[in-house]
Write a protein that holds these residues in place. Structure first.
Motif: not given
Length: 223
Positions: A2-3, A27, A79, A87
């Motif tokens: 998940t972002g 992401s 990303p 991340e």
């Protein structure tokens, strides 16, 4: 995966406008980024006495001293995994001013359920961000604690020294564009820097990787 913004917003992420959800869902798992092109209707700054401070910031792609109207603008949101295994999503903004190009660089990570914004080419400033959903499905960001990391020095900067950042972004159905308003305000000097305008955005393929041109020269951990 998940972002980072979905992690930070939790259930509120679903309250975003569909185009804002697209924009904030980036992401590394998806392998896509987003690039926006538009115009900033106005770029503002504070009084002339702040010029040296803003020029210093400009040397590291944090704020700048110029003013302008109808300034061509690009934002690059990519990303990637940084050198510390985080991340990360780039927020690299380029302003094509009449006499020179200026950049305002930031790299955002999610740490402890909150977004942390690392500023500039050397990430010597990090700021906690409080992100929330606007009634129109846009998002609102308000800055929290600023931390300085320069060489062996580590310090929390008092609000009177740095001020507070306010960012509002939303999708304008009438124009089919994203609209943005940014202001950095100091309790003593008032407005330090700000801009507002609009841009159109598209997805880009990142399967070949993210260019080092949008990454900082040095990556720090000041979470």
């Amino acid at each position: 995966m998940t972002g980072i913004f979905a992690h930070a917003l939790g259930e509120d992420f679903d309250q975003l406008h569909p185009r804002m959800r697209e924009r904030l869902s980036l992401s590394t798992e998806d392998g896509v980024g987003m690039i926006g092109h538009g115009v900033m209707d106005e770029i503002r700054r504070g009084p002339a006495c702040l010029g040296p401070f803003l020029r210093l910031g400009a040397s590291r792609h944090i704020l700048f001293p110029e003013r302008g109207r109808d300034v061509p603008f690009t934002i690059e949101n990519y990303p990637y995994i940084d050198s510390h295994g985080r991340e990360t999503v780039s927020f690299v903004r380029t302003f094509e001013l009449p006499r020179r190009r200026r950049r305002f660089d930031a790299q955002m990570v999610c740490a402890g359920g909150r977004i942390v914004d690392y500023l500039g080419t050397h990430q010597h400033l990090a700021v906690d961000l409080d992100i929330s959903v606007r009634p129109d499905g846009g998002f609102r960001i308000r800055s929290g604690e600023f931390r300085l990391g320069e060489g062996p020095l580590r310090a929390v900067l008092p609000p009177a020294m740095v001020g507070a950042a306010r960012v509002d972004e939303w999708f304008d159905e009438a124009s089919g564009r994203f609209r943005i308003e940014v202001a950095v305000v100091n309790p003593r000097f008032g407005l330090l820097f700000g801009y507002h305008g609009s841009f159109a955005a598209r997805f880009v393929d990142l399967t070949t990787g993210v260019s080092g041109a949008v990454k900082p020269l040095r990556e720090k951990v000041l979470d």
